[in-house]
Design an enzyme around this catalytic site. Structure first.
Site, short mmCIF file in Angstrom:
data_model
loop_
_atom_site.label_atom_id
_atom_site.label_comp_id
_atom_site.label_asym_id
_atom_site.label_seq_id
_atom_site.Cartn_x
_atom_site.Cartn_y
_atom_site.Cartn_z
N SER A 168 0.91 -1.51 -0.01
CA SER A 168 -0.14 -0.10 -0.07
C SER A 168 0.91 1.54 0.02
CB SER A 168 -1.27 -0.02 1.03
OG SER A 168 0.43 0.50 2.42
N GLU A 174 -7.98 16.07 14.45
CA GLU A 174 -8.51 14.70 14.13
C GLU A 174 -10.01 14.56 13.63
OE1 GLU A 174 -8.09 10.39 13.87
OE2 GLU A 174 -9.97 11.32 13.64
N ALA A 229 1.28 -6.10 8.92
CA ALA A 229 3.02 -6.54 8.39
C ALA A 229 1.99 -8.47 8.88
CB ALA A 229 4.12 -6.33 9.34
N HIS A 264 5.61 -14.67 40.18
CA HIS A 264 4.71 -13.67 41.02
C HIS A 264 5.95 -13.12 40.87
CE1 HIS A 264 2.91 -10.03 43.00
NE2 HIS A 264 3.98 -10.44 44.39
P1 FAD Z 1 4.75 -4.30 1.81
O1 FAD Z 1 5.20 -3.91 2.86
O2 FAD Z 1 4.05 -2.57 1.07
O3 FAD Z 1 5.68 -4.48 0.45
C1 FAD Z 1 4.96 -4.47 -0.68
C2 FAD Z 1 6.13 -3.90 -1.60
O4 FAD Z 1 6.01 -4.71 -2.71
C3 FAD Z 1 7.53 -2.92 -1.36
O5 FAD Z 1 8.71 -3.23 -1.24
C4 FAD Z 1 7.46 -2.08 -2.85
O6 FAD Z 1 8.37 -1.30 -2.90
C5 FAD Z 1 7.25 -3.49 -3.80
N1 FAD Z 1 6.79 -3.10 -4.94
C6 FAD Z 1 5.27 -2.56 -5.49
N2 FAD Z 1 4.88 -2.08 -5.68
C7 FAD Z 1 5.39 -3.39 -7.19
C8 FAD Z 1 5.59 -3.77 -8.63
N3 FAD Z 1 5.00 -2.83 -9.46
N4 FAD Z 1 6.26 -4.25 -8.47
C9 FAD Z 1 7.76 -4.34 -8.20
N5 FAD Z 1 7.48 -4.51 -6.72
C10 FAD Z 1 6.54 -3.63 -6.18
N6 FAD Z 1 2.68 -2.88 10.23
C11 FAD Z 1 2.04 -3.75 12.10
O7 FAD Z 1 1.94 -4.68 11.73
N7 FAD Z 1 2.93 -3.57 12.93
C12 FAD Z 1 3.57 -2.43 13.46
O8 FAD Z 1 4.27 -1.38 13.56
C13 FAD Z 1 3.67 -0.99 11.32
N8 FAD Z 1 4.66 0.22 11.62
C14 FAD Z 1 4.02 0.42 10.58
C15 FAD Z 1 4.61 1.66 10.11
C16 FAD Z 1 4.38 3.25 9.49
C17 FAD Z 1 4.95 4.07 9.26
C18 FAD Z 1 4.09 2.41 7.99
C19 FAD Z 1 3.70 3.60 7.20
C20 FAD Z 1 3.52 1.19 8.63
C21 FAD Z 1 3.42 -0.03 9.33
N9 FAD Z 1 2.83 -1.03 9.17
C22 FAD Z 1 3.05 -1.64 10.49
C23 FAD Z 1 1.62 -1.24 8.09
C24 FAD Z 1 2.49 -2.71 7.21
O9 FAD Z 1 3.99 -1.99 7.30
C25 FAD Z 1 2.04 -3.38 6.74
O10 FAD Z 1 0.84 -3.61 6.75
C26 FAD Z 1 3.12 -4.40 6.14
O11 FAD Z 1 4.22 -3.88 5.08
C27 FAD Z 1 1.95 -5.17 4.41
O12 FAD Z 1 2.97 -6.01 4.17
P2 FAD Z 1 2.63 -6.02 2.52
O13 FAD Z 1 3.88 -7.23 2.16
O14 FAD Z 1 1.35 -6.19 2.31
O15 FAD Z 1 3.45 -4.87 1.58
P1 NAD Z 2 -5.32 5.26 10.35
O1 NAD Z 2 -7.01 4.64 9.61
O2 NAD Z 2 -4.22 4.20 11.51
O3 NAD Z 2 -5.27 6.76 10.62
C1 NAD Z 2 -6.01 7.50 10.12
C2 NAD Z 2 -6.77 8.64 10.86
O4 NAD Z 2 -7.14 9.94 10.41
C3 NAD Z 2 -8.22 8.66 11.17
O5 NAD Z 2 -8.42 8.13 13.18
C4 NAD Z 2 -9.29 8.93 9.89
O6 NAD Z 2 -10.24 9.20 11.40
C5 NAD Z 2 -7.91 10.05 10.49
N1 NAD Z 2 -8.77 11.44 9.05
C6 NAD Z 2 -8.88 10.44 8.01
N2 NAD Z 2 -9.44 11.58 7.11
C7 NAD Z 2 -8.76 13.14 7.82
C8 NAD Z 2 -9.19 14.50 7.80
N3 NAD Z 2 -9.48 15.21 6.56
N4 NAD Z 2 -8.37 15.35 8.91
C9 NAD Z 2 -8.39 14.88 9.76
N5 NAD Z 2 -8.40 12.90 10.90
C10 NAD Z 2 -8.40 12.88 9.02
O7 NAD Z 2 -4.36 5.49 9.20
P2 NAD Z 2 -2.39 5.55 9.92
O8 NAD Z 2 -2.13 6.03 10.91
O9 NAD Z 2 -2.19 6.58 7.62
O10 NAD Z 2 -1.72 4.80 9.50
C11 NAD Z 2 -2.13 3.84 8.12
C12 NAD Z 2 -2.43 2.35 8.43
O11 NAD Z 2 -0.77 1.52 8.52
C13 NAD Z 2 -2.98 2.17 9.55
O12 NAD Z 2 -4.32 1.75 9.07
C14 NAD Z 2 -2.13 0.49 9.47
O13 NAD Z 2 -3.29 -0.41 9.77
C15 NAD Z 2 -0.62 1.07 9.65
N6 NAD Z 2 -0.02 1.02 10.77
C16 NAD Z 2 0.12 -0.37 11.63
C17 NAD Z 2 1.06 0.39 12.59
C18 NAD Z 2 1.18 -0.35 13.64
O14 NAD Z 2 0.75 -1.73 13.56
N7 NAD Z 2 1.93 -0.31 15.02
C19 NAD Z 2 1.68 1.86 12.59
C20 NAD Z 2 1.70 2.75 11.55
C21 NAD Z 2 0.25 1.61 10.47
#
Ligand code: FAD
Ligand code: NAD
Length: 467
Positions: free
Chosen positions: A149, A207, A325, A449
């Site tokens: 994504s 928010e 993830a 504990h």
């Molecule tokens: P991705 O990890 O997005 O991997 C997709 C891969 O496909 C990428 O390497 C990309 O370069 C590659 N790709 C895309 N299009 C193409 C193409 N056409 N050809 C070749 N390669 C391509 N989730 C958690 O569970 N715990 C967390 O703590 C957490 N923290 C997060 C913090 C942040 C800031 C963000 C942004 C996300 C976080 N997430 C977390 C969410 C987590 O990163 C995603 O849910 C997870 O990476 C999804 O895995 P995926 O394999 O579906 O895709």
């Molecule tokens: P999120 O969906 O967690 O939160 C987005 C928030 O933005 C929501 O509360 C929504 O109501 C608010 N919002 C939407 N439009 C708005 C607007 N116009 N003005 C004000 N508020 C608005 O999304 P995120 O924080 O961008 O993270 C994206 C995704 O990445 C998460 O949903 C999660 O799946 C993944 N992620 C996971 C972790 C983790 O597992 N610890 C950490 C980071 C990201």
């Protein structure tokens, strides 16, 4: 006639794709994994889970040294921050883990192919390795789409990567912003807001909904918000950013509350964290006859992760469900096990989620609001960390565990924890929910504990005893 080059061609080496590729190879398949980036591991390892947790852990140590060590009688003199060193450490952690993924795939015999992949037929993938290099076509028996994504923009003010930024840039600011505005109080807003607030920014989270952490149990969300306010973060709830203009000096934004009242808001940087959308652009889905859901943009799949085209599968952020993830990896494994004729499956009722703030918020199963909406009759028990010996020893007494159990059978339906080490504590609750354990059984299980998991045992006892 020669057969296909591979049994499976995976597009994307994130937690969905690389874990699937490794498992498929271990099951004896000939596998290629196409990734457009040099570093493997996807968003999670490069610009997601790992760098954000490295920053959270480092900034938490900084905050603890400044604010909490004195209580333990530990003096550390003047506590200073070397942001360059903190960022370099984060980059090292990312480098070590992404290198580890490459080694894992290479050792497993997966052919890693650098380039942008797109479907070129029902089971073949065209790879564009970049300007000046020849495209290649990899043929397979099956293709797994795992391209993940990308951040959603707010249409009125797209991110410019400098002043108006996404999480990727906010993981790597070269100076602590004096004022940081954050649009969205979800996972990213609360985690990266915590990082920069601990390092000295004045953080305001804007928010749209009446509460932050909207997907969490309401009691947990409210406790987390109170705690973060005490740490200095400001929250503007039921408020949207409707305009934002960046200049060399900062960002001027217009906020609008529920009633339509507008006010201006200035900050040095504005982080847009309003969610993520599946990355399907350029994948050749249309030509292949696969249509993403028009509302969510996600790729529809059946219970075997098969798309409309029987040889094409999809997992992770591309398909329905939480964008996490561990969910992506579990689906990757289940998809390839299914391909190999094994009974691969994912238990969607017991996928944990964690917000890595301080205190952490972790949960599994249904929230109290969801139980009410569904008319399920339940028992609830909570127990505060303040009543836990180990939490007292550490001086980490904020928060509670909450156990929700089916009224008649006592089976656990949801567990929600806000408090120290909630991310680790939730593992026991995940296993209990997965195995259909009842509140009574969890309450009677002897816990060492003094330990933090005693909080979960006590909350389960409270639920089992509740009327
Ligand atoms: P991705 O990890 O997005 O991997 C997709 C891969 O496909 C990428 O390497 C990309 O370069 C590659 N790709 C895309 N299009 C193409 C193409 N056409 N050809 C070749 N390669 C391509 N989730 C958690 O569970 N715990 C967390 O703590 C957490 N923290 C997060 C913090 C942040 C800031 C963000 C942004 C996300 C976080 N997430 C977390 C969410 C987590 O990163 C995603 O849910 C997870 O990476 C999804 O895995 P995926 O394999 O579906 O895709
Ligand atoms: P999120 O969906 O967690 O939160 C987005 C928030 O933005 C929501 O509360 C929504 O109501 C608010 N919002 C939407 N439009 C708005 C607007 N116009 N003005 C004000 N508020 C608005 O999304 P995120 O924080 O961008 O993270 C994206 C995704 O990445 C998460 O949903 C999660 O799946 C993944 N992620 C996971 C972790 C983790 O597992 N610890 C950490 C980071 C990201």
């Amino acid at each position: 006639m020669a057969g296909p080059d591979f049994d499976l061609v995976v597009i994307g080496a994130g937690p969905g794709g690389y874990v699937a590729a490794a498992r498929a190879a271990a099951l004896g398949m000939k596998v290629a994994c196409v990734e457009r980036e040099e570093r493997l591991g996807g968003v999670c390892l490069r610009v997601g889970c790992i760098p954000s947790k490295a920053l959270l852990d480092s900034s938490e140590l900084y905050a603890a040294a400044r604010e909490r060590l004195a209580e333990h009688g530990v003096g550390v003199g003047k506590v200073t921050l070397d942001l360059a060193a903190l960022r370099a450490r984060k980059d090292r952690v990312v480098a070590e883990l992404t290198d580890g993924v490459r080694k894992l795939l290479e050792r497993g015999g997966v052919e890693v192919v650098r380039g942008v992949g797109r479907l070129a037929g029902p089971a073949s993938v065209e790879v564009s390795p970049g300007r000046g290099k020849k495209k290649a076509v990899l043929s397979g028996r099956a293709v797994l789409l795992a391209t993940g994504s990308e951040p959603v923009d707010v249409g009125a003010f797209p991110a410019d990567g400098k002043r108006i930024v996404t999480s990727t840039e906010a993981l790597d600011f070269d100076a602590v912003p004096k004022r940081l505005g954050i649009v969205g109080g979800g996972y990213i807003g609360l985690e990266l807001g915590s990082v920069w607030a601990r390092l000295g920014s004045e953080v305001t989270v804007i928010e749209a909904l009446p509460r932050v952490a909207a997907t969490a149990d309401g009691q947990v969300g409210r406790a987390l918000e109170r705690s973060l306010r005490k740490q200095g973060l400001s929250f503007r709830l039921k408020t949207r950013v409707v305009e934002a203009k960046a200049s060399s000096r900062g960002v001027k934004a217009v906020l609008e509350d529920e009633g339509g009242k507008r006010e201006t808001f200035s900050c040095d940087r504005l982080l847009v964290a309003v969610g993520r959308r599946p990355l399907t652009r350029g994948l050749g889905l249309g030509e292949a006859g696969i249509a993403p859901d028009p509302r969510t943009g996600r790729i529809p799949v059946d219970t075997s992760y098969r798309t409309r085209v029987p040889t094409v599968f999809a997992v992770g952020d591309l398909i329905d469900g939480p964008m996490l993830a561990h969910k992506a990896s579990a689906e990757g494994v289940a998809a390839v096990e299914g391909l190999a004729g094994l009974p691969g499956e994912v238990s969607y009722d017991s996928i944990p989620s964690v917000i890595y703030t301080h205190p952490e918020a972790a949960s599994v199963g249904l929230t109290e609001e969801q139980l009410k909406e569904r008319g399920i009759s339940y028992r609830s028990g909570t127990y505060p960390f303040g009543g836990n010996g180990r939490a007292r020893c550490l001086g980490e007494t904020e928060g509670f565990a909450k156990v929700l159990a089916h009224r008649a059978s006592g089976r656990l339906l949801g567990v929600h924890i806000v408090g120290p080490r909630a991310s680790d504590l939730i593992a026991e609750a995940v296993l209990a929910v997965e195995l259909g354990v009842g509140a009574e059984a969890l309450a009677r299980t002897v816990h060492a504990h003094p330990t933090f998991p005693e909080v979960l045992m006590e909350a389960a006892a409270a639920a089992a005893r509740s009327g």
